[in-house]
Design an enzyme around this catalytic site. Sequence first.
Site, PDB file in Angstrom:
ATOM      1  CE  LYS A 196      54.653  18.576 -70.216  1.00  0.00           C
ATOM      2  NZ  LYS A 196      53.380  19.077 -69.292  1.00  0.00           N
ATOM      3  CE1 TYR A 247      54.845  24.541 -69.438  1.00  0.00           C
ATOM      4  CE2 TYR A 247      56.747  23.355 -68.585  1.00  0.00           C
ATOM      5  CZ  TYR A 247      55.985  23.579 -69.278  1.00  0.00           C
ATOM      6  OH  TYR A 247      55.604  22.131 -70.013  1.00  0.00           O
ATOM      7  CG  ASN A 272      50.506  16.993 -69.065  1.00  0.00           C
ATOM      8  OD1 ASN A 272      51.766  17.077 -69.007  1.00  0.00           O
ATOM      9  ND2 ASN A 272      49.647  17.900 -69.488  1.00  0.00           N
ATOM     10  CG  HIS A 288      54.628  21.955 -73.799  1.00  0.00           C
ATOM     11  ND1 HIS A 288      53.663  22.964 -73.295  1.00  0.00           N
ATOM     12  CD2 HIS A 288      55.204  22.642 -74.802  1.00  0.00           C
ATOM     13  CE1 HIS A 288      53.747  23.865 -73.806  1.00  0.00           C
ATOM     14  NE2 HIS A 288      54.433  24.021 -74.663  1.00  0.00           N
TER      15      HIS A 288
HETATM   16  P1  CMP Z   1      51.750  21.858 -70.691  1.00  0.00           P
HETATM   17  O1  CMP Z   1      50.961  21.748 -71.942  1.00  0.00           O
HETATM   18  O2  CMP Z   1      53.148  21.519 -70.328  1.00  0.00           O
HETATM   19  O3  CMP Z   1      51.570  23.374 -69.920  1.00  0.00           O
HETATM   20  C1  CMP Z   1      51.557  23.723 -68.729  1.00  0.00           C
HETATM   21  C2  CMP Z   1      51.496  22.715 -67.881  1.00  0.00           C
HETATM   22  O4  CMP Z   1      51.220  22.945 -66.478  1.00  0.00           O
HETATM   23  C3  CMP Z   1      50.451  21.650 -68.310  1.00  0.00           C
HETATM   24  O5  CMP Z   1      50.898  21.175 -69.305  1.00  0.00           O
HETATM   25  C4  CMP Z   1      50.393  20.906 -67.122  1.00  0.00           C
HETATM   26  O6  CMP Z   1      51.318  19.769 -66.978  1.00  0.00           O
HETATM   27  C5  CMP Z   1      50.568  21.881 -65.945  1.00  0.00           C
HETATM   28  N1  CMP Z   1      49.394  21.975 -65.187  1.00  0.00           N
HETATM   29  C6  CMP Z   1      48.323  22.808 -65.863  1.00  0.00           C
HETATM   30  N2  CMP Z   1      47.389  22.784 -64.921  1.00  0.00           N
HETATM   31  C7  CMP Z   1      47.927  22.392 -63.693  1.00  0.00           C
HETATM   32  C8  CMP Z   1      47.249  22.029 -62.294  1.00  0.00           C
HETATM   33  N3  CMP Z   1      45.965  22.531 -62.069  1.00  0.00           N
HETATM   34  N4  CMP Z   1      47.943  21.403 -61.452  1.00  0.00           N
HETATM   35  C9  CMP Z   1      49.236  21.024 -61.881  1.00  0.00           C
HETATM   36  N5  CMP Z   1      49.825  20.978 -63.215  1.00  0.00           N
HETATM   37  C10 CMP Z   1      49.093  21.806 -63.952  1.00  0.00           C
END
Ligand code: CMP
Length: 140
Positions: free
Chosen positions: A11, A51, A114, A117
């Site tokens: 990311k 998404y 984070n 993905h």
């Molecule tokens: P990812 O695995 O990319 O899939 C969906 C993404 O949404 C997840 O990682 C997080 O980065 C994001 N995400 C999930 N829950 C939250 C949340 N409560 N607040 C902000 N971002 C979120």
Amino acid sequence: MSIQRTLSIIKPDAVARNLIGSINSRFEQAGLRIIAMKRIQLTKEQAKKFYDVHKERAFFDSLCDYMSSGPVVIQVLAGDNAVLKNREIMGATNPANAEIGTIRRDFGESIEHNAVHGSDSPESAEMEIRFFFSETDIID
Ligand code: CMP
């Protein structure tokens, strides 16, 4: 054991902090092979499509803004039980809850920033790989 493919995205936060090599070495050390890889910047429209499953969530708009805010590295990883193995290597979605030694614990900054993905099932891996790659882009 079955050989699977899974989609990985490094990311914008991790790309901006020059962590591509560090993250790739985690995959390779765990026995996953990077069989396709490209560095791109998503448009917000692409992020929204990718998404789409989260479109009703409160964080959707912010997530799509963030995912289109800078370069990302999109990869196909292959190996034994690649979907589950990648999820183990990544750790929990929220870096604060992720096991020590996982990518998100070591490199993630927040639940949104984070670092990576990864597909959550073989079915979504198939769809997510198709979203970004044609079969001729994938050299196994
Ligand atoms: P990812 O695995 O990319 O899939 C969906 C993404 O949404 C997840 O990682 C997080 O980065 C994001 N995400 C999930 N829950 C939250 C949340 N409560 N607040 C902000 N971002 C979120």
